[in-house]
Design a protein around this motif. Structure first.
Motif, short mmCIF file in Angstrom:
data_model
loop_
_atom_site.label_atom_id
_atom_site.label_comp_id
_atom_site.label_asym_id
_atom_site.label_seq_id
_atom_site.Cartn_x
_atom_site.Cartn_y
_atom_site.Cartn_z
N THR B 26 24.06 40.43 27.12
CA THR B 26 24.16 39.68 28.37
C THR B 26 25.59 39.73 28.91
OG1 THR B 26 22.37 38.24 27.65
CG2 THR B 26 23.78 37.41 29.41
N THR B 54 19.50 34.68 25.40
CA THR B 54 18.53 35.20 26.35
C THR B 54 17.13 34.86 25.88
OG1 THR B 54 20.02 36.97 26.87
CG2 THR B 54 17.73 37.29 27.50
N ASP B 58 17.47 39.53 30.92
CA ASP B 58 18.34 39.49 32.09
C ASP B 58 17.94 40.68 32.93
OD1 ASP B 58 20.06 37.41 30.98
OD2 ASP B 58 20.80 38.98 29.66
N THR B 78 18.31 43.31 29.86
CA THR B 78 18.65 43.09 28.46
C THR B 78 17.44 42.50 27.78
OG1 THR B 78 19.34 40.76 28.46
CG2 THR B 78 20.98 42.37 29.16
MG LIG Z 1 21.44 37.80 25.94
#
Ligand SMILES: [Mg+2]
Ligand SMILES: Nc1nc2c(ncn2[C@@H]2O[C@H](COP(=O)(O)OP(=O)(O)OP(=O)(O)O)[C@@H](O)[C@H]2O)c(=O)[nH]1
Lengths: 437, 201
Positions: B26, B54, B58, B78
């Motif tokens: 990220t 996350t 993302d 991601t």
């Molecule tokens: Mg992440």
């Protein structure tokens, strides 16, 4: 303290591991490392209290997993640091050590109260963090420690059901991919779209080693060029700080204005004290946007989202709804005249879903569906925004292109022309050779 | 599989940042997003749980310009690195064209790097893709930690662990400081475009 050094290192490693991943294994390891220390420190109350807090936090985190209160995860290394100081700092007197431990315990108690408040509901007494037993150092006396309440169970069920449903859907999507028939596009993935379609061709890419692609390289060099955009981490931090400072200034400003009027300072709202997340203000802001979008409204929207986000970090769907509202808001700030109606509708729809998921205990499928729909809607919205931006750029290239972009375009064109010229020269050269021979 | 639309003259490429939890995926995207904000023009979406982990993915779309008249649209994703989210990781890998594997240089993360890479290979296979064939770049991240006395793996060790068979380009970098973040991305896009080249001409 040399005997303890090794064992406390084990404990340190166990706590560090939680930073990375909360698994049963990691949490059980924490419990395991605590046990021998308890024996070793029998009778040393301050140390035992620290261990007990660490152990209790560990159990809570193990149970709550990623839904654990963020402060609980932060507190763990804090308490450990206290413990480490108390053990290793030989110059510190006992009184000071006790003060340190007491501070750690206070933090723990504050967290406990917060959790209790956050969960306070009629008929709901369960305490996610058990109270630390009374010991020599003033340990907290636990509030009620009942079993799970109905709401507890419902929440748990809902979360599990959502997780389960997601996993099923993911599995289906993933296995769809292997089926030869055209799989439906996964709803959960945003996509710029527009490329796939009847005219689109799918290309399976294979790595090509030892080959160059100068056109691609020069395009990449252009796009990622550093001209004036240089950005270092110190600046990034500085930017964040200024941003924060700005927000504070605004708040102060508002308070000061009020002061002038009412001659009575308004205390800042203590968000942490709120028991329930309230989205009334967000509703008003979005409602007002229907009559016109102003910079003030957008600013309020951003601020409201920022503060709400902190209050509800552990609810996946709510986080998603807020992220999307935030993203649409940011879009309107930068392009207040692109896809305005769509964006307004999007805000309203997602807000409705947010409010719904906060205030009703609907059957689990609804939450999952609105979650997926939101991701899907976001993809659509995004596609539209990108298309409108592109349309505008195409319609008014002169006015739309910034000097920087214009320069980039020129460069690309120039490179393409150069490339053509090179090819032409090569052809001429070849012809020459052919003629000569 | 990248998409190429001859009529609209568009190419769509999906790049996925993959790697162990808290490795810096990220952070890579954040850096790109901040640095090229004015050029990217669209919003980055990330869905995080507390502690900035996350949760789903993302997503950052970037249109980098034209090659041979084709609009090149890059989508950066991601995956969530935490072990338990493998279903999501598989999903995000669907239709991937190029991968950046972000490995963590910290000694303690050696095992996680290995496991994550192995699982990535398996996940790719479930999409009928091969880690040995798909455009792939490795990033050995968090090199800045060496100044803080945190035990790090050497580049040789990383290469030995992760790249001995794959033999793909690698970058030693710091996503936090932005070192080699752009270089990594440029490399993977360029590798992906090279595989696309025949279609573009
Ligand atoms: Mg992440
Ligand atoms: N020192 C240092 N820290 C880094 C670097 N890159 C990332 N971090 C830190 O590592 C932590 C995790 O980074 P993320 O980018 O969120 O990691 P991730 O790979 O996205 O993690 P998941 O989303 O859980 O898979 C954050 O606290 C970052 O600030 C780096 O190059 N150096």
């Amino acid at each position: 303290m040399s005997t303890g050094a090794e064992k406390i290192n084990d404990l340190k490693a166990a706590i560090l591991a939680i930073e990375w991943e909360i698994t049963d294994e990691v949490m059980d390891n924490l419990t395991r490392t605590i046990e021998p220390l308890k024996e070793q420190w029998a009778g040393k109350k301050p140390l035992l209290v620290c261990l007990q807090v660490i152990g209790t936090l560990g159990q809570y985190i193990k149970k709550a997993r990623e839904k654990a209160h963020p402060d609980a995860i932060k507190l763990l290394p804090d308490v450990f640091a206290t413990l480490e100081t108390v053990i290793t700092d030989e110059s510190m007197d006992d009184g000071r050590k006790i003060v340190l431990v007491r501070t750690a315990v206070d933090k723990y108690n504050k967290l406990k109260t917060q959790l209790a408040k956050r969960r306070k509901e009629p008929g709901r007494e369960s305490q996610p963090v058990a109270a630390v037993k009374k010991t020599g150092v003033e340990a907290p006396s636990g509030a009620g420690q009942g079993g799970s309440t109905i709401r507890d169970l419902m929440e748990q069920k809902e979360d599990q059901a959502v997780d389960g449903a997601f996993n099923t859907i993911f599995q289906e999507m993933v296995s769809d991919d292997r089926a030869p028939a055209a799989a439906p596009a996964p709803p959960a993935m945003p996509s710029v779209g527009g490329v796939a379609g009847p005219d689109a061709k799918e290309v399976v890419l294979a790595r090509v080693d030892d080959e160059e692609f100068p056109e691609a390289d020069s395009l990449l060099d252009d796009f990622f060029a550093d001209d004036g955009l240089a950005f270092s981490i110190t600046e990034a931090k500085a930017e964040k700080e200024t941003h924060a400072a700005e927000t504070v200034e605004v708040d102060l400003g508002q308070i000061e204005v009020k002061k002038e009027k009412a001659a009575e300072p308004t205390p800042p709202v203590e968000r942490m004290e709120e028991e329930e997340i309230t989205v009334d203000k967000l509703a008003r802001i979005i409602q007002n946007m229907k009559y016109g979008i102003s910079a003030t409204l957008l600013k309020q929207l951003a601020e409201e989202i920022a503060s709400l986000r902190n209050q509800h970090p552990d609810h996946y769907s709510v986080s998603l709804f807020m992220e999307v509202i935030g993203a649409v808001g940011r879009h309107l700030v930068s392009h207040g005249d692109v896809a305005v109606d769509l964006s307004r509708n999007m805000l309203q729809t997602v807000y409705d879903r947010l409010a719904h998921s906060l205030f009703t205990m609907q059957p689990q499928k609804n939450l999952l569906a609105s979650h997926l729909e939101t991701v899907h809607d976001y993809g659509k919205w995004h596609e539209q925004v990108v298309a409108e931006l592109a349309e505008r750029a195409a319609a008014e290239p002169k006015r739309e292109l910034s000097a920087e972009m214009e320069e980039t375009v020129k460069l690309i064109v120039r490179r393409e022309v150069d490339e053509l010229r090179k090819e032409l020269l090569e052809v001429i050269e070849k012809n020459k050779i052919a003629e000569e021979s | 599989m990248g998409f190429i639309n001859v009529k609209k003259k568009e190419v769509q490429i999906k790049i996925v940042y993959y790697g162990p939890g808290r490795g810096g995926k990220t952070t890579n995207l954040d850096y790109i997003n901040k640095k090229y904000k004015q050029r990217i023009k669209t919003e980055m979406v990330s869905i995080k749980t507390h502690g900035d982990r996350t949760l789903f993915f993302d997503f950052l779309p970037v249109d980098i310009g034209k090659i041979h008249g084709f609009d090149i649209k890059i989508q950066l994703y991601t995956v969530p690195g935490q072990v338990k989210y493998n279903a999501t990781r598989k999903l995000v890998l669907k239709g991937v064209d190029g991968i950046v594997f972000v490995a963590d240089l910290q000694k303690e993360r050696r095992d996680s790097n290995l496991k994550s890479l192995e699982q990535m290979k398996e996940n790719l296979l479930s999409h009928n893709k091969d880690a040995f064939k798909i455009p792939l770049v490795l990033q050995y991240n968090k090199i800045d930690l060496q100044n803080q006395g945190i035990p790090l793996l050497t580049v040789e060790e990383m290469e030995q662990d992760l790249n001995q068979e794959l033999r793909v380009p690698y970058f030693v970098g710091s996503a936090l400081a932005g070192d080699n973040v752009v270089e990594t991305l440029k490399k993977i896009i360029s590798m992906t475009l090279i595989s696309f080249r025949k279609e573009l001409q």
